[in-house]
Design a protein around this motif. Structure first.
Motif, short mmCIF file in Angstrom:
data_model
loop_
_atom_site.label_atom_id
_atom_site.label_comp_id
_atom_site.label_asym_id
_atom_site.label_seq_id
_atom_site.Cartn_x
_atom_site.Cartn_y
_atom_site.Cartn_z
N TYR A 88 51.81 56.16 30.49
CA TYR A 88 52.21 55.32 31.49
C TYR A 88 51.00 54.96 32.47
O TYR A 88 50.23 55.71 32.49
CB TYR A 88 53.28 56.11 32.46
CG TYR A 88 54.50 56.47 31.77
CD1 TYR A 88 55.44 55.61 32.01
CD2 TYR A 88 54.65 57.41 30.95
CE1 TYR A 88 57.00 55.73 31.27
CE2 TYR A 88 55.91 57.91 30.36
CZ TYR A 88 57.08 57.00 30.66
OH TYR A 88 58.31 57.09 30.16
N PHE A 89 51.15 53.62 33.06
CA PHE A 89 50.26 53.19 34.12
C PHE A 89 50.75 52.68 35.14
O PHE A 89 51.83 52.02 35.26
CB PHE A 89 49.19 52.08 33.27
CG PHE A 89 48.55 52.53 31.90
CD1 PHE A 89 47.48 53.22 31.77
CD2 PHE A 89 49.49 52.27 30.88
CE1 PHE A 89 47.01 53.62 30.97
CE2 PHE A 89 48.77 52.70 29.60
CZ PHE A 89 47.60 53.49 29.53
N TYR A 90 50.24 52.83 36.50
CA TYR A 90 50.71 52.16 37.44
C TYR A 90 49.54 51.90 38.51
O TYR A 90 48.68 52.84 38.82
CB TYR A 90 51.78 53.05 38.30
CG TYR A 90 52.44 52.35 39.39
CD1 TYR A 90 53.38 51.50 39.23
CD2 TYR A 90 51.85 52.37 40.75
CE1 TYR A 90 54.12 50.80 40.38
CE2 TYR A 90 52.67 51.87 41.87
CZ TYR A 90 53.76 50.95 41.46
OH TYR A 90 54.01 50.74 42.39
N ASP A 91 49.12 50.56 38.53
CA ASP A 91 47.91 50.26 39.42
C ASP A 91 48.47 49.40 40.80
O ASP A 91 47.39 48.67 41.52
CB ASP A 91 47.01 49.46 38.54
CG ASP A 91 47.64 48.14 37.98
OD1 ASP A 91 48.89 47.87 38.14
OD2 ASP A 91 47.01 47.67 37.24
N GLN A 92 49.55 49.57 41.18
CA GLN A 92 49.89 48.78 42.38
C GLN A 92 49.94 49.61 43.71
O GLN A 92 49.90 50.96 43.62
CB GLN A 92 51.31 48.12 42.17
CG GLN A 92 51.34 47.27 40.84
CD GLN A 92 52.88 46.65 40.54
OE1 GLN A 92 53.69 46.41 41.64
NE2 GLN A 92 53.25 46.73 39.62
N GLU A 93 50.37 49.11 44.84
CA GLU A 93 50.43 50.04 45.71
C GLU A 93 51.73 50.74 45.96
O GLU A 93 52.52 50.40 45.49
CB GLU A 93 50.26 49.29 47.30
CG GLU A 93 50.34 49.79 48.43
CD GLU A 93 50.44 49.09 49.72
OE1 GLU A 93 50.65 49.55 50.68
OE2 GLU A 93 49.98 47.87 49.62
N LEU A 94 51.67 51.94 46.16
CA LEU A 94 52.65 52.96 45.95
C LEU A 94 53.44 53.07 47.30
O LEU A 94 53.12 53.32 48.26
CB LEU A 94 52.18 54.34 45.56
CG LEU A 94 53.32 55.57 45.13
CD1 LEU A 94 53.83 54.92 43.70
CD2 LEU A 94 52.65 56.89 44.95
N PRO A 95 54.79 52.73 47.11
CA PRO A 95 55.66 52.69 48.10
C PRO A 95 56.04 54.22 48.64
O PRO A 95 55.91 55.01 47.93
CB PRO A 95 57.03 51.93 47.58
CG PRO A 95 56.69 51.30 46.32
CD PRO A 95 55.72 52.03 45.81
N ARG A 96 56.40 54.00 49.99
CA ARG A 96 56.39 55.44 50.53
C ARG A 96 57.95 56.10 49.96
O ARG A 96 58.68 55.48 49.65
CB ARG A 96 56.71 55.11 51.93
CG ARG A 96 56.72 57.05 52.65
CD ARG A 96 57.11 56.74 54.17
NE ARG A 96 58.05 57.97 54.51
CZ ARG A 96 58.32 58.28 55.80
NH1 ARG A 96 57.57 57.78 56.72
NH2 ARG A 96 59.15 59.52 55.95
N ASP A 97 57.77 57.30 49.60
CA ASP A 97 58.87 58.21 49.08
C ASP A 97 59.09 58.09 47.89
O ASP A 97 60.23 58.15 46.97
CB ASP A 97 60.21 57.92 49.89
CG ASP A 97 59.99 58.50 51.49
OD1 ASP A 97 59.29 59.32 51.50
OD2 ASP A 97 60.75 58.07 52.20
#
Length: 567
Positions: free
Chosen positions: A465-474
């Motif tokens: 898994y990859f995630y390189d975006q801005e992480l939303p709260r909660d």
């Protein structure tokens, strides 16, 4: 009754392929070669012995022990001792010959081949502890309260025959494998000794409860199927007639019955009628000097009460303990009192010392009421383990839930009730729960809701898994290799989680063994290494002041992550 017999049969089949069978499964699998040679009849004989003793002593064991004034755990220890003796006889040939001599002239009980196979089966039946559902609960409670009838006998027989089907399949599978393995035919003495060691190990495992963590780790994928089969309206009605529960207290005024509340919205407070009493409690644990508690007094003082019905050998109950103990620790000072009503499934669970050991083993510090005569069970029109009832400050039951799950909804309702109490209106920095904190967050695909890369999830298979975006709260994001199963996510190589949270406390339910390194993006000095020691439990990741930050968790492979909870 025909419907109940069919449901009992199906329920028994499901029970025998659930995690509860794990302690006796090795003995069943090797049952055909425990006399040194593969025997086609032997698995049938072993399973017949198991079903016979399980059915007979489930119905009459408690009555027999009480009428003779014998200890409640005598039958269980008798089964353990018999397994150990049969195992020693197989593992040590001279001892086996010595043990066989008294039975040589008594052909029905001759202690070789089929003879000791049946005895072994009888012993396994005494130590076999199935997972509890409405069917087994009805059998257990009616038998314990001397309510034996032809209907109960028929239900017990059908349930026991259902158990026999998968166990016999396991035994025959072991026999088939043994007959095809040349080593079994050429090394009979060694196989005999190994089989004896397996029986001895089975006795030790049952006696010490060391298999409980493994049983809890095995996913309860059959639980929902069992609930659908055993707890639908038609089966419920027939069980109510059999147990006399059709005379349960009806709804009055605007109140709902407990069953109607259980079927209602799980995240909404409901009017389920006034709380019942706690009659017939023999003893209290975890209260000052064993002092009895009174629900009216607790609620009159502005407290919230959670009544949890449990029994310590029930694997389904054991899976709820991390949540209950966490709520007790988190909300006790705010006015929550959890009362664990221990209503025993089997005779050996009536021994108070065994219950005390279980409370220590599972870190249960909230009060426990010993309900050996099922008086409180019947007062609350109980159906099976586990079950809980949430009571507000007016003494009204506001939520009912049978079985596992609904942890997030229950905690939210606890918070709502505590927030409604004047003395519970405390600030987060005084030890109360944090207002507006991140909600409970599940990691298995069965209940996942707050994964930022939710669309990328692939179930039951290892994925990078990859995630390189801005992480939303909660929300959180999977990083690295994860196998996302229904109830948990299994960490692989370079597995990480990133979590954007707001809370004073952050915890994670985990199992397996390994380490988790915890850091905070905006606090370079914060680092915590959490040791996961093989126990399925709630582990602390962060405890302090209300904080908003991104938490980064780095996992060693093999750790199972279930759910984040927050305080």
């Amino acid at each position: 009754m025909i419907t109940l017999a069919i449901v009992g049969l199906v329920s028994g089949i499901i029970t025998a392929i659930s995690p509860c069978v794990l302690p006796v499964l090795p003995a069943i699998l090797t049952s055909s070669i425990q006399d040194g040679a593969t025997s086609r009849r032997r698995p049938i004989v072993v399973v017949a012995g198991l079903v016979t003793s399980f059915a007979f002593f489930t119905l009459l064991g408690g009555l027999l022990l009480s009428s003779l004034g014998l200890p409640d755990d005598l039958l269980r220890w008798a089964g353990i001792v018999i397994l150990a003796i049969v195992g020693l006889g197989l593992a040590i040939p001279p001892l086996g010959e010595l043990l066989q001599r008294p039975f040589e002239r008594i052909r029905p009980l001759k202690m070789d081949r089929d003879g000791n196979g049946y005895v072994m089966g009888l012993a396994l039946g005494l130590v076999f502890v199935p997972c509890a559902g409405p069917i087994l609960a009805s059998i257990t409670v009616l038998a314990a309260t001397n309510g034996i009838s032809w209907g109960l006998v028929a239900l017990t027989v059908s349930f026991s025959l259902g158990i026999a089907v998968p166990l016999l399949a396991f035994g025959l599978a072991g026999q088939a494998m043994g007959s095809r393995i040349k080593a079994v035919r050429t090394r009979l003495q060694g196989i005999r000794i190994a089989s004896g060691v397996i029986l001895i190990a089975t006795a030790v495992v049952v006696a010490t409860n060391v298999a409980e963590p493994l049983q809890r780790w095995v996913p309860s994928t059959l639980a929902s199927i069992q609930e659908t089969i055993e707890d639908n309206d038609s089966v419920r009605d027939e069980l109510d007639v059999l147990t006399g529960r059709e005379e349960a207290q009806p709804a009055s005024g605007d109140a709902l019955t407990f069953d109607q509340c259980e079927e209602g919205p799980p995240d909404q407070l409901q009017n389920c009628g006034p709380a019942r009493d706690l009659p017939g409690i023999q003893e209290w644990l975890n209260t000052p000097e064993g002092q009895a508690l009174d629900i009216d007094e607790l609620t009159a003082d502005g407290g919230v009460v959670l009544i949890d019905f449990w029994t310590y050998s029930c694997i389904n109950c054991q899976r709820t303990f991390p949540y209950l103990t966490a709520w007790d620790e988190r909300y006790r000072d705010d006015g929550l009192t959890i009362i664990g009503v221990h209503s025993p499934e089997f005779a050996f669970e009536k021994v108070v010392g065994n219950v005390e050991d279980a409370t220590e083993r599972y870190d249960i510090e909230y009060p426990v009421a010993i309900d050996n005569d099922f008086e409180t069970w019947r007062e609350w029109d109980q159906r099976f383990w586990p079950a809980h009832y949430l009571i507000d400050q007016e003494g009204v039951v506001r939520q009912v839930h049978y079985g596992e799950g609904r942890y997030e909804e229950t905690e939210m309702l606890i918070q709502q009730l505590l927030d409604a109490a004047p003395q519970a209106a405390v600030e987060a920095d005084t030890g109360g729960h944090t207002q507006g904190r991140t909600p409970e967050t599940y990691l298995g695909y069965g209940r996942v809701a707050y994964a930022a890369n939710l669309d990328d999830i692939r179930t039951n298979t290892p994925i990078q898994y990859f995630y390189d975006q801005e992480l939303p709260r909660d929300q959180f994001a999977y990083q690295g290799e994860w196998t996302v199963n229904e109830e948990h996510a299994l960490a692989g190589e370079e597995a990480r989680l990133e979590l954007y949270f707001y809370a004073a406390d952050v915890h994670l339910v985990m199992a397996g063994e390994g380490e988790v390194r915890v850091t905070l993006l905006n606090d370079p000095e914060y680092e915590r290494v959490v040791e996961v020691d093989g126990t399925s439990d709630l582990y602390d990741l962060f405890v302090g002041e209300p904080t908003q930050d991104i938490m980064i968790l780095e996992f060693t492979p093999g750790i199972e992550a279930y759910a984040f909870t927050f305080g």
